[in-house]
Write a protein that holds these residues in place. Structure first.
Motif, PDB file in Angstrom:
ATOM      1  N   GLY A   1     -20.432   1.125 -37.046  1.00 34.73           N
ATOM      2  CA  GLY A   1     -21.700   1.136 -37.759  1.00 34.73           C
ATOM      3  C   GLY A   1     -22.852   1.689 -36.945  1.00 34.73           C
ATOM      4  O   GLY A   1     -24.009   1.480 -37.295  1.00 34.73           O
ATOM      5  N   ILE A   2     -22.544   2.395 -35.855  1.00 37.83           N
ATOM      6  CA  ILE A   2     -23.569   2.957 -34.975  1.00 37.83           C
ATOM      7  C   ILE A   2     -23.571   4.477 -35.113  1.00 37.83           C
ATOM      8  O   ILE A   2     -22.588   5.137 -34.770  1.00 37.83           O
ATOM      9  N   SER A   3     -24.657   5.036 -35.616  1.00 38.35           N
ATOM     10  CA  SER A   3     -24.744   6.482 -35.821  1.00 38.35           C
ATOM     11  C   SER A   3     -25.115   7.177 -34.517  1.00 38.35           C
ATOM     12  O   SER A   3     -26.241   7.628 -34.314  1.00 38.35           O
ATOM     13  N   LYS A   4     -24.144   7.234 -33.618  1.00 35.19           N
ATOM     14  CA  LYS A   4     -24.328   7.922 -32.337  1.00 35.19           C
ATOM     15  C   LYS A   4     -23.094   8.769 -32.069  1.00 35.19           C
ATOM     16  O   LYS A   4     -21.978   8.386 -32.402  1.00 35.19           O
ATOM     17  N   GLN A   5     -23.306   9.922 -31.442  1.00 32.17           N
ATOM     18  CA  GLN A   5     -22.204  10.820 -31.102  1.00 32.17           C
ATOM     19  C   GLN A   5     -21.525  10.328 -29.828  1.00 32.17           C
ATOM     20  O   GLN A   5     -21.767  10.832 -28.736  1.00 32.17           O
ATOM     21  N   LEU A   6     -20.695   9.316 -30.001  1.00 27.39           N
ATOM     22  CA  LEU A   6     -19.955   8.701 -28.907  1.00 27.39           C
ATOM     23  C   LEU A   6     -18.542   8.412 -29.374  1.00 27.39           C
ATOM     24  O   LEU A   6     -18.346   7.767 -30.413  1.00 27.39           O
ATOM     25  N   VAL A   7     -17.569   8.914 -28.623  1.00 29.85           N
ATOM     26  CA  VAL A   7     -16.159   8.591 -28.875  1.00 29.85           C
ATOM     27  C   VAL A   7     -15.539   8.136 -27.561  1.00 29.85           C
ATOM     28  O   VAL A   7     -16.017   8.487 -26.481  1.00 29.85           O
ATOM     29  N   ILE A   8     -14.490   7.357 -27.682  1.00 31.80           N
ATOM     30  CA  ILE A   8     -13.696   6.985 -26.524  1.00 31.80           C
ATOM     31  C   ILE A   8     -12.264   7.398 -26.813  1.00 31.80           C
ATOM     32  O   ILE A   8     -11.714   7.058 -27.862  1.00 31.80           O
ATOM     33  N   ILE A   9     -11.696   8.157 -25.892  1.00 28.99           N
ATOM     34  CA  ILE A   9     -10.300   8.576 -25.980  1.00 28.99           C
ATOM     35  C   ILE A   9      -9.554   7.752 -24.933  1.00 28.99           C
ATOM     36  O   ILE A   9      -9.931   7.761 -23.756  1.00 28.99           O
ATOM     37  N   ALA A  10      -8.521   7.046 -25.355  1.00 33.76           N
ATOM     38  CA  ALA A  10      -7.830   6.143 -24.424  1.00 33.76           C
ATOM     39  C   ALA A  10      -6.356   6.051 -24.777  1.00 33.76           C
ATOM     40  O   ALA A  10      -5.858   4.999 -25.195  1.00 33.76           O
ATOM     41  N   SER A  11      -5.658   7.144 -24.626  1.00 32.83           N
ATOM     42  CA  SER A  11      -4.233   7.158 -24.947  1.00 32.83           C
ATOM     43  C   SER A  11      -3.475   6.225 -24.011  1.00 32.83           C
ATOM     44  O   SER A  11      -3.687   6.231 -22.794  1.00 32.83           O
ATOM     45  N   ARG A  12      -2.607   5.417 -24.612  1.00 32.87           N
ATOM     46  CA  ARG A  12      -1.725   4.526 -23.868  1.00 32.87           C
ATOM     47  C   ARG A  12      -0.703   3.984 -24.847  1.00 32.87           C
ATOM     48  O   ARG A  12      -0.981   3.906 -26.047  1.00 32.87           O
ATOM     49  N   PRO A  13       0.464   3.603 -24.383  1.00 36.30           N
ATOM     50  CA  PRO A  13       1.440   3.018 -25.298  1.00 36.30           C
ATOM     51  C   PRO A  13       0.904   1.702 -25.891  1.00 36.30           C
ATOM     52  O   PRO A  13       0.377   0.864 -25.163  1.00 36.30           O
ATOM     53  N   THR A  14       1.011   1.579 -27.204  1.00 36.28           N
ATOM     54  CA  THR A  14       0.618   0.363 -27.921  1.00 36.28           C
ATOM     55  C   THR A  14       1.679   0.105 -28.994  1.00 36.28           C
ATOM     56  O   THR A  14       2.503   0.988 -29.266  1.00 36.28           O
ATOM     57  N   PRO A  15       1.650  -1.058 -29.637  1.00 35.13           N
ATOM     58  CA  PRO A  15       2.594  -1.269 -30.749  1.00 35.13           C
ATOM     59  C   PRO A  15       2.425  -0.221 -31.859  1.00 35.13           C
ATOM     60  O   PRO A  15       3.381   0.133 -32.530  1.00 35.13           O
ATOM     61  N   ARG A  16       1.208   0.304 -32.033  1.00 40.05           N
ATOM     62  CA  ARG A  16       0.963   1.319 -33.067  1.00 40.05           C
ATOM     63  C   ARG A  16       1.417   2.700 -32.617  1.00 40.05           C
ATOM     64  O   ARG A  16       1.762   3.544 -33.430  1.00 40.05           O
ATOM     65  N   TYR A  17       1.384   2.958 -31.298  1.00 40.54           N
ATOM     66  CA  TYR A  17       1.754   4.265 -30.734  1.00 40.54           C
ATOM     67  C   TYR A  17       2.598   4.034 -29.478  1.00 40.54           C
ATOM     68  O   TYR A  17       2.122   4.224 -28.359  1.00 40.54           O
ATOM     69  N   PRO A  18       3.851   3.613 -29.645  1.00 43.52           N
ATOM     70  CA  PRO A  18       4.660   3.231 -28.483  1.00 43.52           C
ATOM     71  C   PRO A  18       4.969   4.381 -27.515  1.00 43.52           C
ATOM     72  O   PRO A  18       5.222   4.125 -26.339  1.00 43.52           O
TER      73      PRO A  18
END
Length: 179
Positions: A56-73
């Motif tokens: 809900g924050i209208s700011k141009q900010l992203v975080i990229i944090a690739s790592r194995p998870t249950p959703r993306y093993p």
């Protein structure tokens, strides 16, 4: 890890469809706190990326944090990378369809065409200009999160509704497990 103050917005919330505003002061203390809050929310939800508009924050900010998870093993491991005012400055000619999910669209996966390689410019949390070339899954994460800054959600990029699947079926058919 403490609970975050805000929750992740869900598809249908009009704030997800707005174009995010540029960050004026990268070293603002409130911005540093927002980065921490986004990281916590992403980790709690087993995400591999998140964008400020999802909170809900209208700011141009992203975080990229690739790592194995249950959703993306099978996701590759990388340190979380906050990107302020990111820009996609170049991309490969090659595109590839791949399965995506979204913390703002729970329970649904879609086959989304994305560039296999992208070059991005951004500011880091210290206001320093950075450029990275991202490939494959990490390039996909960036493009997905960058879309959030434009008011675009991954389901907008799916070429056919036949390329949508429930999370449960995705886990069963594609990953070969059940969550």
């Amino acid at each position: 890890m403490q609970e975050t103050k805000r929750s992740i917005l869900q598809l249908g919330n009009p704030l997800l469809r707005q174009v995010a505003r540029p960050i004026e002061n990268p070293q603002d203390l409130a911005l540093q706190e927002l980065v921490e809050e986004l990281l916590q929310s992403m980790e709690q939800a087993n995400g591999v990326g998140i964008a400020a508009p999802q909170m809900g924050i209208s700011k141009q900010l992203v975080i990229i944090a690739s790592r194995p998870t249950p959703r993306y093993p099978d996701a590759p491991e990388m340190p979380p990378t906050p990107m302020l005012n990111p820009r996609l400055v170049d991309h490969s000619d090659e595109m590839e369809k791949g399965w995506e999910g979204c913390l703002s669209v729970p329970g649904i996966r879609g086959l989304v065409p994305r560039y296999t390689s992208v070059t991005v410019d951004y500011l880091d949390c210290h206001g320093q200009s950075q450029q990275k070339i991202l490939h494959d899954f990490v390039a996909r994460i960036f493009q997905h999160e960058y879309d959030h800054l434009q008011g675009i959600v991954f389901v907008d990029r799916v070429e056919s509704t036949r390329e949508l699947m429930s999370e449960q079926e995705y886990q069963r058919q594609i990953i070969g497990s059940t969550l």
